[in-house]
Structure formats: C-alpha cells, structure tokens
Design a protein around this motif. Sequence first.
Motif, PDB file in Angstrom:
ATOM      1  N   LEU A  26      -0.138  21.537  -3.559  1.00  0.00           N
ATOM      2  CA  LEU A  26      -1.360  21.497  -2.750  1.00  0.00           C
ATOM      3  C   LEU A  26      -1.634  20.136  -2.128  1.00  0.00           C
ATOM      4  CD1 LEU A  26      -3.614  23.488  -5.256  1.00  0.00           C
ATOM      5  CD2 LEU A  26      -2.507  24.382  -3.201  1.00  0.00           C
ATOM      6  N   ALA A  27      -1.374  19.074  -2.850  1.00  0.00           N
ATOM      7  CA  ALA A  27      -1.699  17.734  -2.355  1.00  0.00           C
ATOM      8  C   ALA A  27      -0.878  16.708  -3.124  1.00  0.00           C
ATOM      9  CB  ALA A  27      -3.191  17.442  -2.509  1.00  0.00           C
ATOM     10  N   ALA A  28      -0.759  15.522  -2.553  1.00  0.00           N
ATOM     11  CA  ALA A  28       0.015  14.464  -3.202  1.00  0.00           C
ATOM     12  C   ALA A  28      -0.382  13.122  -2.628  1.00  0.00           C
ATOM     13  CB  ALA A  28       1.511  14.696  -3.005  1.00  0.00           C
ATOM     14  N   GLY A  29      -0.085  12.069  -3.360  1.00  0.00           N
ATOM     15  CA  GLY A  29      -0.378  10.725  -2.880  1.00  0.00           C
ATOM     16  C   GLY A  29      -0.488   9.753  -4.028  1.00  0.00           C
ATOM     17  N   ALA A  76      -0.726  13.572   6.303  1.00  0.00           N
ATOM     18  CA  ALA A  76      -2.063  13.077   5.961  1.00  0.00           C
ATOM     19  C   ALA A  76      -2.965  14.202   5.472  1.00  0.00           C
ATOM     20  CB  ALA A  76      -2.684  12.381   7.171  1.00  0.00           C
ATOM     21  N   TRP A  77      -2.721  15.414   5.975  1.00  0.00           N
ATOM     22  CA  TRP A  77      -3.582  16.545   5.602  1.00  0.00           C
ATOM     23  C   TRP A  77      -3.488  16.887   4.117  1.00  0.00           C
ATOM     24  CZ3 TRP A  77      -1.230  20.723   3.350  1.00  0.00           C
ATOM     25  CH2 TRP A  77       0.161  20.818   3.494  1.00  0.00           C
ATOM     26  N   CYS A  78      -2.385  16.492   3.457  1.00  0.00           N
ATOM     27  CA  CYS A  78      -2.228  16.857   2.043  1.00  0.00           C
ATOM     28  C   CYS A  78      -2.527  15.689   1.104  1.00  0.00           C
ATOM     29  CB  CYS A  78      -0.820  17.401   1.769  1.00  0.00           C
ATOM     30  SG  CYS A  78       0.485  16.167   1.806  1.00  0.00           S
ATOM     31  N   GLU A 101       0.840  -1.178   0.000  1.00  0.00           N
ATOM     32  CA  GLU A 101       0.000   0.000   0.000  1.00  0.00           C
ATOM     33  C   GLU A 101       0.879   1.233   0.000  1.00  0.00           C
ATOM     34  OE1 GLU A 101      -2.493   0.033   3.363  1.00  0.00           O
ATOM     35  OE2 GLU A 101      -4.003  -1.282   2.486  1.00  0.00           O
ATOM     36  N   ARG A 102       0.529   2.209  -0.807  1.00  0.00           N
ATOM     37  CA  ARG A 102       1.253   3.463  -0.810  1.00  0.00           C
ATOM     38  C   ARG A 102       0.431   4.472  -0.017  1.00  0.00           C
ATOM     39  NH1 ARG A 102       1.474   1.678  -5.835  1.00  0.00           N
ATOM     40  NH2 ARG A 102      -0.167   3.058  -6.543  1.00  0.00           N
ATOM     41  N   VAL A 103       0.984   4.909   1.093  1.00  0.00           N
ATOM     42  CA  VAL A 103       0.288   5.868   1.931  1.00  0.00           C
ATOM     43  C   VAL A 103       1.282   6.932   2.357  1.00  0.00           C
ATOM     44  CG1 VAL A 103      -1.361   4.191   2.814  1.00  0.00           C
ATOM     45  CG2 VAL A 103       0.790   4.529   4.005  1.00  0.00           C
ATOM     46  N   LEU A 104       0.756   8.090   2.721  1.00  0.00           N
ATOM     47  CA  LEU A 104       1.579   9.149   3.273  1.00  0.00           C
ATOM     48  C   LEU A 104       1.669   8.982   4.776  1.00  0.00           C
ATOM     49  CD1 LEU A 104       0.273  12.237   1.264  1.00  0.00           C
ATOM     50  CD2 LEU A 104       2.356  10.946   0.865  1.00  0.00           C
ATOM     51  N   PRO A 105       2.776   9.405   5.391  1.00  0.00           N
ATOM     52  CA  PRO A 105       2.894   9.302   6.840  1.00  0.00           C
ATOM     53  C   PRO A 105       1.903  10.231   7.519  1.00  0.00           C
ATOM     54  CG  PRO A 105       4.703  10.579   5.934  1.00  0.00           C
ATOM     55  CD  PRO A 105       3.963  10.003   4.767  1.00  0.00           C
TER      56      PRO A 105
END
Length: 349
Positions: free
Chosen positions: A120-123, A49-51, A41-45
């Motif tokens: 602004l955002a990424a993931g 998480a807010w972005c 799974e690719r997740v942000l730490p």
Amino acid sequence: MPSPIPLARFLPSVEIRSYNSSPLVLSCKRGPFASSPPVRERVLPPRLAWCSIDWGEVQILEPLGSGGFGHVYRATYRGETVAVKKVNRCVKNRLASRQSFWSELNAVQLPRHPNLVKVLAAGPCGPGDAEGLEAVIMEYAGSSTLHHAIYNCPGSDLGFARCLTYSRDLTRGLAFLHAHNIVHLDLKPANVLLARRGPHTCCKIGDFGCSLRLHLLDPGAATGLTGGTYTHRAPELLRGLPATRKADIFSFAITLWQMVSRRVPYEGVERQCVIYAVVAYQLRPTLSDPIFSAPNSLGACFRGTIERCWAAQPEERPGAKCLLEELDNIQDSENQAQERCSTPDLPVY
C-alpha cells in the motif's frame, strides 16, 4: 531477505540505484555551513510520491514478528488494518536490507489481486523513529502461513482438495505477477499467508524482497543474483544465469512437494552440498516415499506436475498460465468424480 548484494551493483554517485528498479533516492544536501558534512534525505521519486507513507495516519497496534531486517507490526492506516514492516537502522547487512526495500516496491503499482499481498505505501520511517530506517505498509492478511499449516499442525492432513486449492491460488498469483513482468524469486511456504475469505482460506503470496522487474533488467546485470532461499532456488539461478519466469515455477514445485510430503527439502544436507548437487547432478527432494507412488494417493496425483515444474531446463517447465489450466483440469475431473459418486443409480425395470 536477500543475501548481500555486491557493491559493484550500485552506481558510485550520490544517487544509489539498484540494478532492477530501485525507487529509493538518496540525495545529498549541505548543511547551513559550507564546511558541514552532507545531510542525506531518503525520498521516493516523483512517480512514486503517491505511495509515500503518511505517518499521521498510522497507528501501531501490536508486534507480529521480527527477523534480521527488523520488525513487523499490525497497525491501522487510513482506516484499514495493515501490516507494517520496518527495517532497523542497526541491521547487520544494510545493503541487503535496502535492496529488499527497493524490491518490495516492485509490487506497489500492481492492482489488488486475491492471491497477492497488496503493498500500500512505502518510504522512510517517521522523523521521530530513531531505530527505523525504511518501512513498507501492506494489507493485513493474518499471521498464519502455509509453512505453519504444513509443519506446525501435527495430526492434521492438508488432503488432496486443500493441496489442489492452495496450488491453484499460488499459480493464479504467479500468473498475475508474470503478466506484469515481475518475478518473485523467493516463493516458499513461509512467504505464503493463509487468509480467510468468507468460510474458506486462500493463499496470498507475500514478501517481494527478492522480486525483479523483467523489462527493466539488463541481462548482464541479472546474473549472479544471491538472494532468495537456496532450497527453492532454480538451478539456473544457482549457476548465475539470468532470472526468468520459469524460476518461480521451480520454486512452486518445491513448495507443492512440501505440501504433499510435509517434509523439509534436503533435510540434514549441508547448504553447499545441496547447491552443488542441484546444479551438477539434478538433485531434487525425494519422490520415493509411498505417498508419491501408491495408486490414487495424494502424491501420485501431483507427481507428474512436480516433476515437470522442477525440470532442470527452464524451457521444459510449464508457464504459470499453462500450469493453472492443468490444475483447473484436475479440479474439474475431481468435481465430476464427486458428482458421479453422489448421484444415486436409477432402478432398472
């Protein structure tokens, strides 16, 4: 897009982290059966998480361009026009693409600045996207670049005033990045967007795919970096020395030279020859053109600045803040000269 990153840069565990600030985490989970292979799974730490991207708020409008990494689209996100950069799953060099994605997020926590493209955002790409791997959402600053203004507008002249304005824009952006301990490491005309701000055009530095956070670096890990564009890369980086803020100042000098001369640096010279000559013989783009030597010419006004900024030793180059003060002084002198010319002489009685 940075060049390939050696495998030794990555830890041999299930968590893959870049040597600078890689916020992407790959976690391994087993499938429903004990014998099934791990599912990644690719997740942000949690701190980022807010972005994370809310794909339900994304509406793709039109493609803007493509490259070896993937595609860029104009889109809307939460009511704002944005640019969406998607990394293709089938990209040839996935390690380099992933490193670029991590590096883009160095700028995600920065406040908005008029001379930087805001991330602004990424993931990871949406669950229904079979081709995309990761994505970055940035503010939309238009599709025109400084590279286009320099090379694709025949017959037009940037002129002294516009070169000075653009130079001050770039220096403001670099000063802001450096104050937040971030070095860009790939400043060049193609990575500078020309955005409309009222009746004027301003420069916005974009593409943070080679950037580094200085305060997170292990000095030993910062050596031997291979990303960036060799024509704009500082000689100390070509020698494999650690990255510093002064590397961006060198890139600024090459970019300013391009604005003034409207030529391609080291045109016709092979890549390896340029790299060797820059390091061993202090090769620089030519300043012998008349535009750099004619009195009161555009190049003569900027020649000293260019030479100081591409000095061989980093400590001999000005910092971004000092460089901005120098350019502001040039602007003040120009304004005073224009005022003197526009003020009519009073009659003498």
